[in-house]
Motif scaffolding. Structure first.
Motif, PDB file in Angstrom:
ATOM      1  N   MET A 138       0.849  -1.272   0.099  1.00  0.00           N
ATOM      2  CA  MET A 138      -0.096   0.019  -0.061  1.00  0.00           C
ATOM      3  C   MET A 138       0.544   1.692   0.093  1.00  0.00           C
ATOM      4  O   MET A 138       1.960   0.928   0.274  1.00  0.00           O
ATOM      5  N   ASN A 139       0.892   2.229  -0.436  1.00  0.00           N
ATOM      6  CA  ASN A 139       1.288   3.447  -0.869  1.00  0.00           C
ATOM      7  C   ASN A 139       1.028   4.425  -0.108  1.00  0.00           C
ATOM      8  O   ASN A 139      -0.330   4.810   0.468  1.00  0.00           O
ATOM      9  N   SER A 140       1.546   4.695   1.058  1.00  0.00           N
ATOM     10  CA  SER A 140       1.110   5.726   2.555  1.00  0.00           C
ATOM     11  C   SER A 140       1.173   6.912   1.479  1.00  0.00           C
ATOM     12  O   SER A 140       0.321   7.542   2.665  1.00  0.00           O
ATOM     13  N   LYS A 141       1.644   7.161   0.728  1.00  0.00           N
ATOM     14  CA  LYS A 141       1.303   8.897  -0.220  1.00  0.00           C
ATOM     15  C   LYS A 141      -0.375   8.338  -0.560  1.00  0.00           C
ATOM     16  O   LYS A 141      -0.051   8.991  -2.019  1.00  0.00           O
ATOM     17  N   ALA A 142      -1.067   7.882  -0.731  1.00  0.00           N
ATOM     18  CA  ALA A 142      -2.317   7.528  -0.978  1.00  0.00           C
ATOM     19  C   ALA A 142      -2.867   8.879  -0.935  1.00  0.00           C
ATOM     20  O   ALA A 142      -2.875   9.751   0.057  1.00  0.00           O
ATOM     21  N   HIS A 143      -3.685   9.450  -1.847  1.00  0.00           N
ATOM     22  CA  HIS A 143      -4.278  10.864  -1.832  1.00  0.00           C
ATOM     23  C   HIS A 143      -6.146  10.361  -1.142  1.00  0.00           C
ATOM     24  O   HIS A 143      -7.153   9.890  -2.159  1.00  0.00           O
ATOM     25  N   ILE A 174      -9.100  -0.642   3.047  1.00  0.00           N
ATOM     26  CA  ILE A 174      -9.294  -0.487   1.813  1.00  0.00           C
ATOM     27  C   ILE A 174      -8.429  -0.518   0.611  1.00  0.00           C
ATOM     28  O   ILE A 174      -8.529  -0.919   0.124  1.00  0.00           O
ATOM     29  N   LEU A 175      -7.536   0.618   1.102  1.00  0.00           N
ATOM     30  CA  LEU A 175      -6.355   0.724  -0.026  1.00  0.00           C
ATOM     31  C   LEU A 175      -5.361  -0.144  -0.111  1.00  0.00           C
ATOM     32  O   LEU A 175      -4.870  -0.438  -1.219  1.00  0.00           O
ATOM     33  N   ARG A 176      -5.613  -1.791   1.086  1.00  0.00           N
ATOM     34  CA  ARG A 176      -4.334  -2.207   0.619  1.00  0.00           C
ATOM     35  C   ARG A 176      -5.387  -3.379  -0.017  1.00  0.00           C
ATOM     36  O   ARG A 176      -4.798  -4.914  -1.038  1.00  0.00           O
ATOM     37  N   ARG A 177      -6.490  -3.358   0.484  1.00  0.00           N
ATOM     38  CA  ARG A 177      -7.482  -4.482  -0.498  1.00  0.00           C
ATOM     39  C   ARG A 177      -7.491  -4.216  -2.084  1.00  0.00           C
ATOM     40  O   ARG A 177      -7.328  -4.641  -3.115  1.00  0.00           O
ATOM     41  N   THR A 178      -7.803  -2.664  -2.106  1.00  0.00           N
ATOM     42  CA  THR A 178      -7.823  -2.782  -4.192  1.00  0.00           C
ATOM     43  C   THR A 178      -6.569  -2.410  -4.964  1.00  0.00           C
ATOM     44  O   THR A 178      -6.308  -2.466  -5.553  1.00  0.00           O
ATOM     45  N   SER A 179      -5.696  -2.222  -3.808  1.00  0.00           N
ATOM     46  CA  SER A 179      -3.862  -2.885  -4.479  1.00  0.00           C
ATOM     47  C   SER A 179      -3.542  -4.252  -4.949  1.00  0.00           C
ATOM     48  O   SER A 179      -3.378  -3.989  -5.819  1.00  0.00           O
ATOM     49  N   GLU A 180      -4.004  -5.075  -3.553  1.00  0.00           N
ATOM     50  CA  GLU A 180      -4.027  -6.614  -3.966  1.00  0.00           C
ATOM     51  C   GLU A 180      -5.344  -6.802  -5.311  1.00  0.00           C
ATOM     52  O   GLU A 180      -4.714  -7.900  -5.741  1.00  0.00           O
ATOM     53  N   ASP A 186     -21.138  -2.100 -15.144  1.00  0.00           N
ATOM     54  CA  ASP A 186     -20.575  -1.669 -14.535  1.00  0.00           C
ATOM     55  C   ASP A 186     -20.705  -2.387 -12.932  1.00  0.00           C
ATOM     56  O   ASP A 186     -21.900  -2.808 -12.493  1.00  0.00           O
ATOM     57  N   LEU A 187     -19.501  -2.543 -12.082  1.00  0.00           N
ATOM     58  CA  LEU A 187     -19.070  -2.957 -10.949  1.00  0.00           C
ATOM     59  C   LEU A 187     -18.566  -1.725 -10.105  1.00  0.00           C
ATOM     60  O   LEU A 187     -17.777  -0.902 -10.160  1.00  0.00           O
ATOM     61  N   SER A 188     -19.047  -2.149  -8.429  1.00  0.00           N
ATOM     62  CA  SER A 188     -18.520  -1.859  -7.742  1.00  0.00           C
ATOM     63  C   SER A 188     -17.381  -1.612  -7.462  1.00  0.00           C
ATOM     64  O   SER A 188     -17.468  -2.447  -7.786  1.00  0.00           O
ATOM     65  N   THR A 189     -16.308  -1.265  -6.620  1.00  0.00           N
ATOM     66  CA  THR A 189     -14.928  -2.252  -6.001  1.00  0.00           C
ATOM     67  C   THR A 189     -15.644  -3.109  -4.496  1.00  0.00           C
ATOM     68  O   THR A 189     -15.060  -4.183  -5.565  1.00  0.00           O
ATOM     69  N   GLY A 190     -16.442  -2.411  -4.370  1.00  0.00           N
ATOM     70  CA  GLY A 190     -16.482  -4.052  -3.183  1.00  0.00           C
ATOM     71  C   GLY A 190     -17.126  -5.206  -4.316  1.00  0.00           C
ATOM     72  O   GLY A 190     -17.352  -6.182  -3.692  1.00  0.00           O
ATOM     73  N   GLU A 191     -18.410  -4.329  -4.896  1.00  0.00           N
ATOM     74  CA  GLU A 191     -18.571  -5.307  -5.832  1.00  0.00           C
ATOM     75  C   GLU A 191     -18.209  -6.641  -7.053  1.00  0.00           C
ATOM     76  O   GLU A 191     -17.953  -7.638  -6.479  1.00  0.00           O
ATOM     77  N   TYR A 192     -16.774  -5.733  -7.080  1.00  0.00           N
ATOM     78  CA  TYR A 192     -16.266  -6.982  -8.081  1.00  0.00           C
ATOM     79  C   TYR A 192     -15.338  -7.511  -6.941  1.00  0.00           C
ATOM     80  O   TYR A 192     -15.356  -9.058  -7.233  1.00  0.00           O
ATOM     81  N   ILE A 193     -14.577  -6.899  -5.849  1.00  0.00           N
ATOM     82  CA  ILE A 193     -13.759  -7.657  -4.849  1.00  0.00           C
ATOM     83  C   ILE A 193     -14.415  -8.864  -4.755  1.00  0.00           C
ATOM     84  O   ILE A 193     -14.458  -9.869  -4.767  1.00  0.00           O
ATOM     85  N   LEU A 194     -16.084  -8.271  -4.614  1.00  0.00           N
ATOM     86  CA  LEU A 194     -16.906  -9.683  -3.838  1.00  0.00           C
ATOM     87  C   LEU A 194     -16.770 -10.381  -5.335  1.00  0.00           C
ATOM     88  O   LEU A 194     -16.835 -12.092  -4.600  1.00  0.00           O
TER      89      LEU A 194
END
Length: 247
Positions: free
Chosen positions: A1-6, A118-124, A165-173
């Motif tokens: 995870m990038n600690s400089k995430a915006h 959440i940032l770790r999850r989206t990065s993974e 179209d899928l939201s981030t949560g739907e895509y992960i699921l």
């Protein structure tokens, strides 16, 4: 995870905005803030944002309205801030596509933990699928019952070749299901995988996300065939999943 995430904070309360800006900067995040929807979309137009913290109760366009608008244009993860004990806000927010929620007043350290998760999850999702139940790589596509999920582009294509179209949560699921087909996945396991937290007895977030996903991939969401509910067990993805040749 990038600690400089915006991270973008959207709240009409000046003191809360400043408190969150200082808190997140102390954790080495880049932070922007907005007091309303107008400023929110100005920030998004001018810079890249990795996560949005969105208050529900705001004058003018409230957080629910803004969440709906955001989900029509972006997959940026959203954490919603809701009033204490207001389960309706939480459920509606998740139904609109929010990825997580916290109630006010909240523990600052818990908020930071949620952000990191959440940032770790989206990065993974975009970087590493090696720990999933079947081996894939980011150039592969998988198919189930005529549906195609392109892992590199994060696109879901329906059997009629229309992109869904899928939201981030739907895509992960969905990735959790396609990598464990024909296996019962408990709510606790799904919540840990999708949100990196434990399932509570009154936590409906996974059920809401499953319901949203069913609306998009089931022929009849009220009588689901792809994602079946297992009483006392969780959910079962019934379709056979196969890898497709590289394009």
């Amino acid at each position: 995870m990038n600690s400089k995430a915006h991270i973008l904070i959207v709240d009409d309360d000046y003191e809360i905005r400043n408190l969150l800006v200082k808190l997140l900067k102390d954790y080495n995040y880049k932070v922007s803030s907005a007091k309303d929807g107008v400023e929110l979309f100005e920030v998004l137009h001018n810079t890249e944002v990795q996560l949005i913290i969105l208050d529900v109760m705001m004058p003018g366009e409230d957080g629910m309205t803004l969440c709906r608008k955001l989900r029509n244009t972006t997959k940026i993860p959203i954490i919603m801030l809701t009033a204490v004990g207001d389960d309706t806000d939480r459920i509606v927010g998740l139904e609109l596509g929010a990825d997580d929620y916290m109630t006010k007043p909240f523990n600052p350290r818990e908020l930071v933990a949620r952000i990191k998760a959440i940032l770790r999850r989206t990065s993974e999702i975009t970087q590493n699928f090696t720990q999933l139940a079947i081996t894939t790589d980011l150039s592969e596509r998988v198919e189930f019952l005529g549906w195609i999920l392109d892992l590199s582009a994060r696109k879901l294509i329906a059997p009629d070749e229309v992109e869904v179209d899928l939201s981030t949560g739907e895509y992960i699921l969905l990735t959790a299901f396609i990598h464990s087909p024909m296996k019962v996945l408990s709510r606790d396991r799904l919540l840990d995988y999708t949100q990196h937290r434990a399932y509570g007895p009154f936590d409906r977030s996974i059920d809401v996300q499953v319901s949203r996903l069913r609306q998009k991939i089931e022929v009849n969401p009220k009588k689901p065939e792809l994602i079946k509910t297992v009483r006392g067990g969780g959910y079962l993805f019934t379709a056979k999943v196969k890898k497709l040749s590289h394009v």
